[in-house]
Design an enzyme around this catalytic site. Structure first.
Site, mmCIF file in Angstrom:
data_model
loop_
_atom_site.group_PDB
_atom_site.id
_atom_site.type_symbol
_atom_site.label_atom_id
_atom_site.label_comp_id
_atom_site.label_asym_id
_atom_site.label_seq_id
_atom_site.Cartn_x
_atom_site.Cartn_y
_atom_site.Cartn_z
ATOM 1 N N ASP A 54 0.825 -1.206 0.000
ATOM 2 C CA ASP A 54 0.000 0.000 0.000
ATOM 3 C C ASP A 54 0.858 1.255 0.000
ATOM 4 O O ASP A 54 2.083 1.202 0.123
ATOM 5 C CB ASP A 54 -0.905 0.016 1.234
ATOM 6 C CG ASP A 54 -1.914 -1.116 1.231
ATOM 7 O OD1 ASP A 54 -2.370 -1.491 0.132
ATOM 8 O OD2 ASP A 54 -2.235 -1.620 2.321
ATOM 9 N N TYR A 112 6.161 -10.033 6.580
ATOM 10 C CA TYR A 112 6.279 -8.590 6.766
ATOM 11 C C TYR A 112 7.004 -8.312 8.076
ATOM 12 O O TYR A 112 6.828 -9.026 9.070
ATOM 13 C CB TYR A 112 4.903 -7.925 6.814
ATOM 14 C CG TYR A 112 4.267 -7.689 5.466
ATOM 15 C CD1 TYR A 112 4.447 -6.473 4.795
ATOM 16 C CD2 TYR A 112 3.495 -8.675 4.863
ATOM 17 C CE1 TYR A 112 3.862 -6.258 3.557
ATOM 18 C CE2 TYR A 112 2.905 -8.462 3.621
ATOM 19 C CZ TYR A 112 3.090 -7.253 2.978
ATOM 20 O OH TYR A 112 2.511 -7.038 1.746
#
Length: 270
Positions: A54, A112
């Protein structure tokens, strides 16, 4: 026509996410423009990525593939494409792969890393590259709450309203919270992630760490399957796509950018 895989790293601060947009201010737009220039401007180049990051989210290891008639040595792909990329985006490696390889659908898991600065004031030297929480945090309580999230669950309470995934069930294999000096380092590995899932998980864990919610709230929130009951989506600044895992048949030995991400700061992180 042959298929090429590329490993990328980028600072997402200046970019409005990975996925192409009409205005062109995305990582995918920059990469595809650089590939087209490297190929001699013969037309647009289409890429597929392992994970669509994002706005403001970084990557220490992003994997993409493209199909091309261009024949070049692996190192020529790296140096040639980098010559057309802005400084905040870099190709780390390139290699030919079989047609069976798909950067997204062949991936077994994504990892992540979230870097959280716990200083009294915001971290000027880490601006855009680390999240910030100045309130004291109960790390053992956060770790206890995190255990409820491991395994296969319906993560509806942690997906954004714009999430386009067909179903909300994901398998979270790992959620570690490490204290390294003034930083907390969150490491999350799953088969796949929902839109804003990592940032929503971090936001919920911080609610527990700050004493605003009890440890048991995390399990209750997970079972509620209602995003409206969750914590606010936490800032993107400290979030990095750090590793992609593929089946052994494709011959990728180690695609863990987290090693590179954290190793220069071992002393600073404790």
């Amino acid at each position: 026509m042959s298929r090429i895989a590329l490993g990328l790293a980028y600072d997402g601060s200046a970019w409005q996410g990975w996925q192409t947009q009409p205005h062109g201010v995305t990582v995918q737009d920059q990469v595809e423009a650089a590939l087209a220039s490297f190929a001699g401007g013969g037309g647009p180049v289409a890429t597929v990525c392992a994970g669509r990051t994002d706005t403001g989210v970084h990557a220490a290891m992003q994997v993409i593939h493209l199909d091309t008639d261009l024949q070049r040595r692996d190192e020529s792909w790296v140096r040639g494409v980098n010559a057309f990329l802005p400084p905040s985006i870099v190709v780390q490696w390139a290699r030919p792969v079989s047609e069976a390889f798909h950067a997204r659908f062949s991936a077994r898991s994504r990892t992540y890393v979230y870097l959280l600065w716990r200083g009294r004031v915001r971290p000027a030297l880490w601006a855009g590259r680390a999240g910030w929480a100045f309130q004291p945090l109960d790390v053992p309580a956060m770790r206890a709450a995190a255990r409820a999230l491991l395994g296969e669950h319906d993560f509806s309470s942690f997906r954004s309203s714009q999430c386009q995934a067909r179903h909300p069930v994901r398998t979270l294999h790992r959620l570690d919270i490490d204290e390294r000096g003034a930083f907390l380092v969150f490491t999350l590995r799953a088969n796949a992630f929902l839109h804003h899932m990592v940032r929503n998980l971090i936001g919920a864990l911080l609610q527990v760490g700050q004493g605003r919610e009890p440890v048991a709230w995390m399990d209750a929130l997970l079972c509620a399957r209602d995003r409206r009951l969750g914590a606010p989506t936490f800032m993107p600044d400290g979030l990095y796509l750090s590793a992609i895992e593929y089946p052994a048949e494709f011959g990728f030995d180690e695609l863990d950018g987290g090693i590179t991400l954290l190793s220069p700061f071992t002393g600073a992180l404790g």
